[in-house]
Design a protein around this motif. Sequence first.
Motif, PDB file in Angstrom:
ATOM      1  N   UNK A 142       0.836  -1.200   0.000  1.00 49.84           N
ATOM      2  CA  UNK A 142       0.000   0.000   0.000  1.00 49.84           C
ATOM      3  C   UNK A 142       0.877   1.258   0.000  1.00 49.84           C
ATOM      4  N   UNK A 143       0.304   2.364  -0.500  1.00 46.43           N
ATOM      5  CA  UNK A 143       1.034   3.628  -0.557  1.00 46.43           C
ATOM      6  C   UNK A 143       0.565   4.575   0.550  1.00 46.43           C
ATOM      7  N   UNK A 144       1.511   5.227   1.243  1.00 48.10           N
ATOM      8  CA  UNK A 144       1.131   6.215   2.263  1.00 48.10           C
ATOM      9  C   UNK A 144       0.783   7.547   1.594  1.00 48.10           C
ATOM     10  N   UNK A 145      -0.465   7.972   1.717  1.00 42.69           N
ATOM     11  CA  UNK A 145      -0.922   9.200   1.079  1.00 42.69           C
ATOM     12  C   UNK A 145      -1.384  10.224   2.101  1.00 42.69           C
ATOM     13  N   UNK A 146      -1.358  11.487   1.665  1.00 38.49           N
ATOM     14  CA  UNK A 146      -1.988  12.580   2.401  1.00 38.49           C
ATOM     15  C   UNK A 146      -3.322  12.843   1.705  1.00 38.49           C
TER      16      UNK A 146
END
Length: 67
Positions: free
Chosen positions: A8-12
């Motif tokens: 998974x990608x860490x997003x804002x």
Amino acid sequence: MIQQLNPPLPLMTPKGKAWAHLVIDYGPEADLMWVCFQDAGGECWTWCNRDVCIQPNATLGRFMPPS
């Protein structure tokens, strides 16, 4: 098309930090849709591409963009 992100990608997001687990592509005339689980509270939200950005990571040279 729906694609599971591994890892998974860490997003804002507009609701704060989240992890994107899926991305939905409806075609060339639509925004990508990011299916994210928010860090604070664990809610699942779907965000348009224009509403998200990757979280900063100094190790990878990704710093917070200027406001």
